[in-house]
Enzyme design. Sequence first.
Site, mmCIF file in Angstrom:
data_model
loop_
_atom_site.group_PDB
_atom_site.id
_atom_site.type_symbol
_atom_site.label_atom_id
_atom_site.label_comp_id
_atom_site.label_asym_id
_atom_site.label_seq_id
_atom_site.Cartn_x
_atom_site.Cartn_y
_atom_site.Cartn_z
ATOM 1 N N SER A 159 0.814 -1.207 0.000
ATOM 2 C CA SER A 159 0.000 0.000 0.000
ATOM 3 C C SER A 159 0.857 1.271 0.000
ATOM 4 C CB SER A 159 -0.957 -0.045 1.193
ATOM 5 O OG SER A 159 -1.944 0.927 1.106
ATOM 6 N N ASP B 67 -2.252 6.179 -3.372
ATOM 7 C CA ASP B 67 -1.096 5.524 -2.765
ATOM 8 C C ASP B 67 -0.605 4.416 -3.692
ATOM 9 O OD1 ASP B 67 -3.371 4.009 -2.352
ATOM 10 O OD2 ASP B 67 -2.678 3.167 -0.468
ATOM 11 N N ASP C 40 -0.964 1.236 -4.058
ATOM 12 C CA ASP C 40 -1.864 0.259 -4.671
ATOM 13 C C ASP C 40 -3.218 0.854 -5.018
ATOM 14 O OD1 ASP C 40 -2.844 0.484 -2.078
ATOM 15 O OD2 ASP C 40 -3.334 -1.645 -1.901
#
EC number: 5.4.2.10
Length: 452
Positions: free
Chosen positions: A102, A243, A245
Site C-alpha cells: 500500500s 497511494d 496500490d
Amino acid sequence: MGRLFGTDGVRGRANVDLTPELALAVAVAAAHTLAETDRSHPPLAVVGRDTRASGEMLEAAVVAGLTSAGANVVRVGVLPTPAVAYLTAEAKADLGVMLSASHNPMPDNGIKLFAAGGHKLPDEIEMQIEAAVEANATTAWDRPVGAGVGRVHDLLDGADHYVQHLVGTVPHRLDGIKVVVDCANGAAAEVAPVAYREAGAEVVAIHAEPDGLNINDGCGSNHIDALREAVVEHGAHLGIAHDGDADRCVAVTADGEEVDGDQVMAILALAMRDAGTLTQDTLVATVMSNLGLRLAMSAQGIRLIETKVGDRYVLEELRASGLALGGEQSGHIVMPAHATTGDGVLTGLHLMARMAATGQSLAELASVVTKLPQVLINVPVGDRTVGAAAPAVRAEVERAEAELGETGRVLLRPSGTEPLVRVMVEAATEHTARSVAERIAELVRTASPAGV
C-alpha cells in the site's frame, strides 16, 4: 508462530520478514482454506501486484504455492488492489491475491487476500489461514500430481475491463474539469489517468513512471507537496493523490489545500443523499475520523456509525447493515454498489462528478466539514494493554472528556501491531487538544514505561 495478519493482510520487509518461503506458505494455506473442495473442477485464483521490484519475486512464490495446491492461477500483472478484487469477483474465482504494501516505502511488501466475490477476509478466516500455515510447516499435506497441479494463465486486458467498469459508474461526465493526478509511481500509473480522461476530465499525470524502486518515494497520498505545486502550476481545478496500490484517494483544492478522507466522505454522502442512494441516510467511518465530520453529518440529517480502525471493519459494517458508503480519514472510501473494497480511482471519479454536477469548486464542497484541531501522540510502552487500562489513565480520560464536553473527544487506542498506545484528542483549539493529549500521554508512559 506469531500473528501473521495485521490490519490489512501480511506485511513486512520483502525478503527479510516477508520471504518467498512465507509467501508460498501463505498461498498454499489460502488455497486450502478459501477454495471450494466439492467442485468438479480446480479452484481458481486471481493474482496481481503493484510496481515494487520485490513483487516479481513474491508473485512467483505465490503462484508456485497456489498451483502446488491444485489451484489454477490467472495473473493480471500490475493493477490496483481494488482492480484485483473486482476481477476476482468477475472471474468467479475462489480467491484473489494482491502483492502490495500500500502506502509503505519500497523495501516493504505485503500479501492481501480476497475471498470469492472479491471480499476481504474476516478475522476468523485469517486465523484459519494462519493455523494452516503452521500445520503445513510441521505436517506433510497431500500434494496433487500430474494433471492435478494447477495451471497459470495471463490476463492481458484486465486494466481495460477495470477502467470500463469504473467509468460506467460515473453519474455525471467530467467535461470541463482539469485534474492533476499523483499516481505514486504505483499501481495507478496506467489506469488512473486513462479512467479520468475517458470520463471526460483533462488530466495531468505526475509520478506516473514506476521503475520498481520509486513507488511512494516522496509522492502519493502521504506526500502531497508536489501535487499542491503541480495543481497551482497547471491551473487545475483540483489534484488527486493515490497511494502505491491505489485504494486511497486524497485531494487538494485549486489553491493547494488538502481535502482528506473525512471531507471526501462528506461530499459523497451529500451527493448520494441527494440522489436517493445513501441507504438509511447513513455513513460509516472509523473512530479516527474527525469530530467535525460527525457534527457536519448531524447538521445535514445524516447518521454516522463508527467502527474500529481499518477499512475491513468499515466493510464489515457496510455489508452487515446493507449500507452504501463508508471510509477512513486516510482516504480509503468504500462504495459497495460499485466495489468490494476501498477504491481510490472510483472515489476520484465520483468526487469530480459531484463538482461537475453542482458547478461548485472542491473547496466549496469540502467546506461542509469544519475540522476540529486533532492531536495524536504515539506513546512507546512496555505493555500496551497495561498502559491503556491503568486506573490513573482511565480517570484522566474521564476527566478530560467531562472538560471537553460536546466540543471535543478523547480516543485511547493500543496499537494492534506495535508496543504503542495512541492518544488522540480533539478540541476547539490546538492548544487545548495538545495540552490534554500530553497530560494523558505522560500518565500512559508512567503506567507502562517503554523497555520494561
